[in-house]
Motif scaffolding. Sequence first.
Motif, PDB file in Angstrom:
ATOM      1  N   LEU A  17       0.840  -1.204   0.000  1.00  0.00           N
ATOM      2  CA  LEU A  17       0.000   0.000   0.000  1.00  0.00           C
ATOM      3  C   LEU A  17       0.869   1.245   0.000  1.00  0.00           C
ATOM      4  N   ASP A  21      -1.733   5.049   3.598  1.00  0.00           N
ATOM      5  CA  ASP A  21      -2.801   4.061   3.783  1.00  0.00           C
ATOM      6  C   ASP A  21      -2.330   2.945   4.716  1.00  0.00           C
ATOM      7  N   LEU A  25      -4.087   2.124   8.346  1.00  0.00           N
ATOM      8  CA  LEU A  25      -4.727   0.817   8.563  1.00  0.00           C
ATOM      9  C   LEU A  25      -4.011   0.016   9.658  1.00  0.00           C
ATOM     10  N   ARG A  60      -7.961  -3.182   1.081  1.00  0.00           N
ATOM     11  CA  ARG A  60      -7.537  -1.924   0.460  1.00  0.00           C
ATOM     12  C   ARG A  60      -6.942  -2.189  -0.921  1.00  0.00           C
ATOM     13  N   PRO A  65     -12.216   1.886   0.000  1.00  0.00           N
ATOM     14  CA  PRO A  65     -11.672   3.137   0.532  1.00  0.00           C
ATOM     15  C   PRO A  65     -11.227   2.978   1.992  1.00  0.00           C
ATOM     16  N   VAL A  66     -10.138   3.641   2.331  1.00  0.00           N
ATOM     17  CA  VAL A  66      -9.612   3.572   3.699  1.00  0.00           C
ATOM     18  C   VAL A  66     -10.671   3.976   4.724  1.00  0.00           C
ATOM     19  N   THR A  70     -11.689   1.883   8.118  1.00  0.00           N
ATOM     20  CA  THR A  70     -11.511   2.338   9.505  1.00  0.00           C
ATOM     21  C   THR A  70     -12.838   2.808  10.103  1.00  0.00           C
ATOM     22  N   ARG A  73     -13.702   9.313   9.164  1.00  0.00           N
ATOM     23  CA  ARG A  73     -13.022  10.299   8.330  1.00  0.00           C
ATOM     24  C   ARG A  73     -13.165  11.658   9.006  1.00  0.00           C
ATOM     25  N   ASP A 197     -12.171   4.670  -5.615  1.00  0.00           N
ATOM     26  CA  ASP A 197     -13.001   4.635  -4.412  1.00  0.00           C
ATOM     27  C   ASP A 197     -14.493   4.806  -4.712  1.00  0.00           C
TER      28      ASP A 197
END
Length: 275
Positions: A17, A21, A25, A60, A65-66, A70, A73, A197
């Motif tokens: 990655l 990212d 993660l 990922r 999308p990150v 998680t 955002r 994404d």
Amino acid sequence: MNLAPLTVRAALAQSGLVPVDAQVLLAHALRVNRAWLIAHAADPLDGVGAAAFMALAQRRRDGEPVAYLTGTREFWGLALAVTPAVLIPRPETETLVELALARLPADRPIAVLDLGTGSGALALAISHERPQARVLATDSSPDALAVAEGNARRLGLANVEFLRSDWYAMVPVGPYDAIVSNPPYVSAGDPHLIDGDLRFEPAAALSPGGDGLGALRIIVGGARERIFPGGTLAVEHGHDQSEAVQALFAAAGFEAIAVARDLAGIPRVVAGRAP
Ligand code: GLN
């Protein structure tokens, strides 16, 4: 065979990655922050943490999308929960917050309407910056409203209310001091919809179909009769829609029409004043 446990540094390097990212993660998998990772780069990972990270890294690499991995955002300095039921808040939408705040009085109670709130990003940023405002935030998606309401609760923002509504359909008449919206505006054939994404985000939050202006037409067309004289309408739009959106504002009778550019220099927000 006796494999030496992976260090933090090696796990990041081998993830495949981009560094940011990988760090976000791994920090999420280990329940630490990114500073901890730097300070502990040579530490061995425990098996549970390593397995959790490998699973996230695989997702990922497969394109998720990150923020969905998680579940969070940051927007306007506020940590927002996000799920695949909502669009991931974007930095360019902070341009809309800035423009709206510049036109919203801070010294008296005001009424603000956010149409299509998604995660609640616009409504919560404004309610956070304008404690005297009453913000009404709508969405047509009950799942999105649940995310937004959860965000308001976690942030302790009590001056925002949520309503399920298809644009103006269920909205109380008002009038409002300001209406803001980041509606779906990507046109139906836009190749970005099947790339990156965006593939994972709710289609209804990205595109109204057709030329991408359908939702903006409804929002701008219905705004004038719902805004106090001197009040503000501010909307986000696509990279090539600024002229068309300014024309919609002019046709609806808005004055002092202004354009704001996003951080990439692209015209991204139009605002106008009700006569
Ligand atoms: N800015 C998003 C994108 O093009 C779209 C968001 C929207 O339709 N409101 O990636």
